[in-house]
Design a protein around this motif. Sequence first.
Motif, PDB file in Angstrom:
ATOM      1  N   LEU A   8     -41.870 -25.435 -10.023  1.00 24.71           N
ATOM      2  CA  LEU A   8     -40.803 -24.078  -8.988  1.00 24.71           C
ATOM      3  C   LEU A   8     -40.812 -25.313  -7.645  1.00 24.71           C
ATOM      4  O   LEU A   8     -40.263 -24.874  -7.634  1.00 24.71           O
ATOM      5  N   ALA A   9     -41.957 -25.265  -7.110  1.00 23.00           N
ATOM      6  CA  ALA A   9     -42.610 -25.473  -6.417  1.00 23.00           C
ATOM      7  C   ALA A   9     -41.628 -27.337  -5.587  1.00 23.00           C
ATOM      8  O   ALA A   9     -40.777 -27.776  -5.074  1.00 23.00           O
ATOM      9  N   ALA A  10     -41.434 -27.993  -7.079  1.00 23.95           N
ATOM     10  CA  ALA A  10     -40.601 -29.394  -7.185  1.00 23.95           C
ATOM     11  C   ALA A  10     -38.863 -28.685  -6.510  1.00 23.95           C
ATOM     12  O   ALA A  10     -37.962 -29.573  -5.916  1.00 23.95           O
ATOM     13  N   GLU A  18     -32.098 -34.628  -5.538  1.00 22.14           N
ATOM     14  CA  GLU A  18     -33.194 -34.282  -6.716  1.00 22.14           C
ATOM     15  C   GLU A  18     -32.809 -32.936  -7.260  1.00 22.14           C
ATOM     16  O   GLU A  18     -33.685 -33.187  -8.681  1.00 22.14           O
ATOM     17  N   PHE A  19     -32.101 -32.241  -6.507  1.00 22.21           N
ATOM     18  CA  PHE A  19     -31.893 -30.978  -7.350  1.00 22.21           C
ATOM     19  C   PHE A  19     -31.712 -30.846  -8.519  1.00 22.21           C
ATOM     20  O   PHE A  19     -32.405 -30.084  -9.414  1.00 22.21           O
ATOM     21  N   THR A  24     -33.329 -28.745 -13.855  1.00 29.28           N
ATOM     22  CA  THR A  24     -33.796 -29.399 -15.535  1.00 29.28           C
ATOM     23  C   THR A  24     -35.414 -29.304 -15.630  1.00 29.28           C
ATOM     24  O   THR A  24     -35.165 -28.563 -16.993  1.00 29.28           O
ATOM     25  N   ALA A  25     -35.505 -29.944 -15.342  1.00 29.24           N
ATOM     26  CA  ALA A  25     -37.123 -30.389 -15.523  1.00 29.24           C
ATOM     27  C   ALA A  25     -38.204 -28.421 -15.526  1.00 29.24           C
ATOM     28  O   ALA A  25     -38.823 -28.057 -16.338  1.00 29.24           O
ATOM     29  N   ARG A  64     -29.145 -23.393  -2.300  1.00 32.80           N
ATOM     30  CA  ARG A  64     -30.283 -24.392  -2.557  1.00 32.80           C
ATOM     31  C   ARG A  64     -31.414 -23.250  -2.688  1.00 32.80           C
ATOM     32  O   ARG A  64     -32.347 -22.999  -3.680  1.00 32.80           O
ATOM     33  N   GLU A  65     -30.793 -22.109  -1.664  1.00 32.51           N
ATOM     34  CA  GLU A  65     -32.289 -20.758  -1.407  1.00 32.51           C
ATOM     35  C   GLU A  65     -31.719 -19.809  -2.424  1.00 32.51           C
ATOM     36  O   GLU A  65     -33.199 -19.488  -3.076  1.00 32.51           O
ATOM     37  N   VAL A  66     -30.274 -19.554  -2.811  1.00 26.23           N
ATOM     38  CA  VAL A  66     -30.621 -18.487  -4.003  1.00 26.23           C
ATOM     39  C   VAL A  66     -30.522 -19.821  -5.471  1.00 26.23           C
ATOM     40  O   VAL A  66     -31.918 -18.435  -6.339  1.00 26.23           O
TER      41      VAL A  66
END
Length: 110
Positions: A8-10, A18-19, A24-25, A64-66
Amino acid sequence: MELLRARLAAMRDCSDEEFPEADTAFHAALGELAGNAVLRDMLKGMRAMIQRGWVERTGAVRSREVAYADHVPIFEAVVKGDSAAARAAMAQHMEGASRRLREALDQRES
């Protein structure tokens, strides 16, 4: 739980490029934590499609924030061990993701 917290931090801290992998991770870690071999194997098989298609195409519709905010309630419910809340948070996430994908595809066709 630490792996899920790190994933989650990533998602929060990674670059735009990288998002998709971080997203997916997170789901893969969730599947591992739940012992859900079906989810784990499905994600492995769909990883390229998810990264190229779903996540990148919906990026224009959702920030990305959403995207990050969608995953926080899932994480919090899992940490609390509240399976009903985790199920509800995941259902809400998937409903929103499906809607955003349809919107992105509609925009693409226009």
